[in-house]
Structures are given as structure tokens and as C-alpha cells.
Design a protein around this motif. Structure first.
Motif, PDB file in Angstrom:
ATOM      1  N   ALA A  64       0.815  -1.204   0.000  1.00  0.00           N
ATOM      2  CA  ALA A  64       0.000   0.000   0.000  1.00  0.00           C
ATOM      3  C   ALA A  64       0.852   1.258   0.000  1.00  0.00           C
ATOM      4  O   ALA A  64       0.437   2.290  -0.515  1.00  0.00           O
ATOM      5  CB  ALA A  64      -0.944   0.001   1.199  1.00  0.00           C
ATOM      6  N   SER A  65       2.064   1.187   0.529  1.00  0.00           N
ATOM      7  CA  SER A  65       2.936   2.361   0.589  1.00  0.00           C
ATOM      8  C   SER A  65       3.815   2.494  -0.655  1.00  0.00           C
ATOM      9  O   SER A  65       4.622   3.398  -0.747  1.00  0.00           O
ATOM     10  CB  SER A  65       3.814   2.283   1.835  1.00  0.00           C
ATOM     11  OG  SER A  65       4.705   1.196   1.718  1.00  0.00           O
ATOM     12  N   GLY A  66       3.672   1.596  -1.606  1.00  0.00           N
ATOM     13  CA  GLY A  66       4.478   1.644  -2.822  1.00  0.00           C
ATOM     14  C   GLY A  66       5.741   0.820  -2.753  1.00  0.00           C
ATOM     15  O   GLY A  66       6.557   0.852  -3.663  1.00  0.00           O
ATOM     16  N   ASP A  67       5.929   0.053  -1.691  1.00  0.00           N
ATOM     17  CA  ASP A  67       7.089  -0.823  -1.568  1.00  0.00           C
ATOM     18  C   ASP A  67       6.690  -2.220  -2.032  1.00  0.00           C
ATOM     19  O   ASP A  67       5.918  -2.907  -1.381  1.00  0.00           O
ATOM     20  CB  ASP A  67       7.565  -0.860  -0.119  1.00  0.00           C
ATOM     21  CG  ASP A  67       8.771  -1.783   0.066  1.00  0.00           C
ATOM     22  OD1 ASP A  67       9.353  -2.227  -0.953  1.00  0.00           O
ATOM     23  OD2 ASP A  67       9.118  -2.051   1.223  1.00  0.00           O
ATOM     24  N   PHE A  68       7.231  -2.616  -3.176  1.00  0.00           N
ATOM     25  CA  PHE A  68       6.860  -3.916  -3.755  1.00  0.00           C
ATOM     26  C   PHE A  68       7.967  -4.944  -3.590  1.00  0.00           C
ATOM     27  O   PHE A  68       8.014  -5.934  -4.308  1.00  0.00           O
ATOM     28  CB  PHE A  68       6.509  -3.735  -5.234  1.00  0.00           C
ATOM     29  CG  PHE A  68       5.371  -2.790  -5.453  1.00  0.00           C
ATOM     30  CD1 PHE A  68       4.071  -3.196  -5.227  1.00  0.00           C
ATOM     31  CD2 PHE A  68       5.596  -1.486  -5.855  1.00  0.00           C
ATOM     32  CE1 PHE A  68       3.009  -2.327  -5.410  1.00  0.00           C
ATOM     33  CE2 PHE A  68       4.547  -0.611  -6.041  1.00  0.00           C
ATOM     34  CZ  PHE A  68       3.250  -1.031  -5.811  1.00  0.00           C
ATOM     35  N   SER A  69       8.872  -4.699  -2.642  1.00  0.00           N
ATOM     36  CA  SER A  69       9.989  -5.632  -2.458  1.00  0.00           C
ATOM     37  C   SER A  69       9.653  -6.748  -1.472  1.00  0.00           C
ATOM     38  O   SER A  69      10.385  -7.733  -1.393  1.00  0.00           O
ATOM     39  CB  SER A  69      11.225  -4.865  -1.961  1.00  0.00           C
ATOM     40  OG  SER A  69      10.961  -4.259  -0.698  1.00  0.00           O
ATOM     41  N   GLY A  70       8.576  -6.614  -0.726  1.00  0.00           N
ATOM     42  CA  GLY A  70       8.216  -7.623   0.270  1.00  0.00           C
ATOM     43  C   GLY A  70       7.773  -8.936  -0.354  1.00  0.00           C
ATOM     44  O   GLY A  70       7.258  -8.969  -1.463  1.00  0.00           O
ATOM     45  N   ARG A  71       8.009 -10.012   0.361  1.00  0.00           N
ATOM     46  CA  ARG A  71       7.614 -11.346  -0.104  1.00  0.00           C
ATOM     47  C   ARG A  71       6.877 -12.042   1.036  1.00  0.00           C
ATOM     48  O   ARG A  71       7.159 -11.811   2.208  1.00  0.00           O
ATOM     49  CB  ARG A  71       8.834 -12.193  -0.460  1.00  0.00           C
ATOM     50  CG  ARG A  71       9.832 -11.584  -1.398  1.00  0.00           C
ATOM     51  CD  ARG A  71       9.443 -11.524  -2.827  1.00  0.00           C
ATOM     52  NE  ARG A  71       9.263 -12.852  -3.387  1.00  0.00           N
ATOM     53  CZ  ARG A  71       8.621 -13.055  -4.526  1.00  0.00           C
ATOM     54  NH1 ARG A  71       8.103 -12.068  -5.184  1.00  0.00           N
ATOM     55  NH2 ARG A  71       8.478 -14.259  -4.993  1.00  0.00           N
ATOM     56  N   ILE A  72       5.967 -12.878   0.667  1.00  0.00           N
ATOM     57  CA  ILE A  72       5.264 -13.720   1.639  1.00  0.00           C
ATOM     58  C   ILE A  72       5.735 -15.146   1.412  1.00  0.00           C
ATOM     59  O   ILE A  72       5.631 -15.667   0.303  1.00  0.00           O
ATOM     60  CB  ILE A  72       3.737 -13.629   1.470  1.00  0.00           C
ATOM     61  CG1 ILE A  72       3.267 -12.207   1.734  1.00  0.00           C
ATOM     62  CG2 ILE A  72       3.039 -14.612   2.392  1.00  0.00           C
ATOM     63  CD1 ILE A  72       1.794 -12.001   1.481  1.00  0.00           C
ATOM     64  N   GLU A  73       6.286 -15.734   2.444  1.00  0.00           N
ATOM     65  CA  GLU A  73       6.783 -17.108   2.346  1.00  0.00           C
ATOM     66  C   GLU A  73       5.865 -18.036   3.151  1.00  0.00           C
ATOM     67  O   GLU A  73       5.686 -17.862   4.349  1.00  0.00           O
ATOM     68  CB  GLU A  73       8.212 -17.210   2.881  1.00  0.00           C
ATOM     69  CG  GLU A  73       9.232 -16.369   2.122  1.00  0.00           C
ATOM     70  CD  GLU A  73       9.342 -16.718   0.648  1.00  0.00           C
ATOM     71  OE1 GLU A  73       9.128 -17.900   0.277  1.00  0.00           O
ATOM     72  OE2 GLU A  73       9.619 -15.807  -0.148  1.00  0.00           O
ATOM     73  N   VAL A  74       5.267 -18.972   2.450  1.00  0.00           N
ATOM     74  CA  VAL A  74       4.432 -19.995   3.096  1.00  0.00           C
ATOM     75  C   VAL A  74       5.032 -21.337   2.673  1.00  0.00           C
ATOM     76  O   VAL A  74       5.036 -21.676   1.486  1.00  0.00           O
ATOM     77  CB  VAL A  74       2.959 -19.880   2.654  1.00  0.00           C
ATOM     78  CG1 VAL A  74       2.135 -20.995   3.271  1.00  0.00           C
ATOM     79  CG2 VAL A  74       2.393 -18.513   3.026  1.00  0.00           C
ATOM     80  N   PRO A  75       5.562 -22.089   3.648  1.00  0.00           N
ATOM     81  CA  PRO A  75       6.302 -23.313   3.313  1.00  0.00           C
ATOM     82  C   PRO A  75       5.452 -24.413   2.672  1.00  0.00           C
ATOM     83  O   PRO A  75       5.955 -25.187   1.866  1.00  0.00           O
ATOM     84  CB  PRO A  75       6.882 -23.778   4.645  1.00  0.00           C
ATOM     85  CG  PRO A  75       6.161 -23.023   5.707  1.00  0.00           C
ATOM     86  CD  PRO A  75       5.543 -21.829   5.079  1.00  0.00           C
TER      87      PRO A  75
END
Length: 151
Positions: free
Chosen positions: A2-13
Motif C-alpha cells: 500500500a505504501s508503494g514498496d513492492f519488495s516484500g515477499r510472503i513465504e508460506v512453506p
């Protein structure tokens, strides 16, 4: 995101529904990041274009100011006629620049399709000389355009 940071990742094993959802979200995040960078680059290019267009419009306007100042003090009819022709050329150059900006706007909006044609380069070179020679002269420079028969 939402803040314009698209570097985050969601890791679900695990690879269940939640894992698939996380993978889809990561792919969407990557795509949004790519599109966001493209948008920023386009915005920067447009800002640079507008700055250049503004500069280009100031040149004939500056020349007009010089010619008008010269016309106010000129008493020789032949010289007044020459200065008047230069004023006319500067006004024509400004109109051409404004028309070009309008055409670019129409191209951007998809309203106008480009029409490729051939034309004599000499016409553009003469217009450049008429538009920029007075500004060059004011700075102690001489603008010299070499005639060309290129198309």
C-alpha cells in the motif's frame, strides 16, 4: 504494498491453498513493482520533456522581446522592415512549437496517428537559424547553419 514498496515477499512453506495464494500474491507484487517502475520512468520522461519544451518555447519568446525592443528605437524603414520580418518568424516558430505540443498530446491520447512523410531538412535548419540566431548574437556568438539538400 500500500505504501508503494513492492519488495516484500510472503513465504508460506506448504503448497496448499494458502501457499498458492501467497505465490500468486508474490507474482502480483512483482508485476506491480515492474509496472510502478515503468510508470515512474514515464513520469520522469514526461517531466524532462516538459522542461525541454518550456526551454524551447522561451527561445522564440526571448527573441521576440529583443526584436520588439529593437523595433521601438529603430528609425530606418528598411531595418524596421527586417526586424518586423524577424518578429513574424519568431511568432511562427512559437506557433509551430505550440502546435507540436498539441500534436504530442493528441498522440499520447491516441487521438492522432503519426503520418510519416519526407521533407527537406533545409526548412527546419532555416527555422532553427531564425529562431536561435538572435539569442546567440546577444551572447556574442554567431549561429551559422550550413545549407543542406537532405530529405
Amino acid at each position: 504494498m500500500a505504501s508503494g514498496d513492492f519488495s516484500g515477499r510472503i513465504e508460506v512453506p506448504n503448497r496448499d491453498e494458502l501457499g498458492n495464494l501467497a505465490g500468486n500474491l508474490n507474482r502480483m507484487n512483482d508485476e506491480l513493482g515492474r509496472l510502478y517502475r515503468q510508470l515512474e520512468a514515464a513520469n520522469l520522461a514526461k517531466s524532462r520533456f516538459l522542461a525541454a519544451a518550456s526551454h524551447d518555447l522561451r527561445q522564440p519568446l526571448h527573441a521576440l522581446n529583443l526584436f520588439v525592443a529593437q523595433l521601438r528605437t529603430e528609425t530606418d524603414p528598411v531595418e524596421r522592415s527586417r526586424v518586423t520580418a524577424q518578429i513574424d518568424a519568431s511568432v511562427t516558430a512559437m506557433n509551430d512549437l505550440f502546435n507540436a505540443l498539441l500534436d504530442i498530446s493528441k498522440l499520447d491520447a491516441g487521438v492522432l496517428a503519426p503520418e510519416l512523410t519526407t521533407f527537406p531538412v533545409a526548412h527546419i535548419l532555416q527555422r532553427i537559424e531564425r529562431t536561435f540566431a538572435p539569442a546567440a548574437q546577444e551572447k556574442g556568438l554567431r549561429l551559422r547553419v550550413v545549407p543542406s539538400d537532405a530529405w
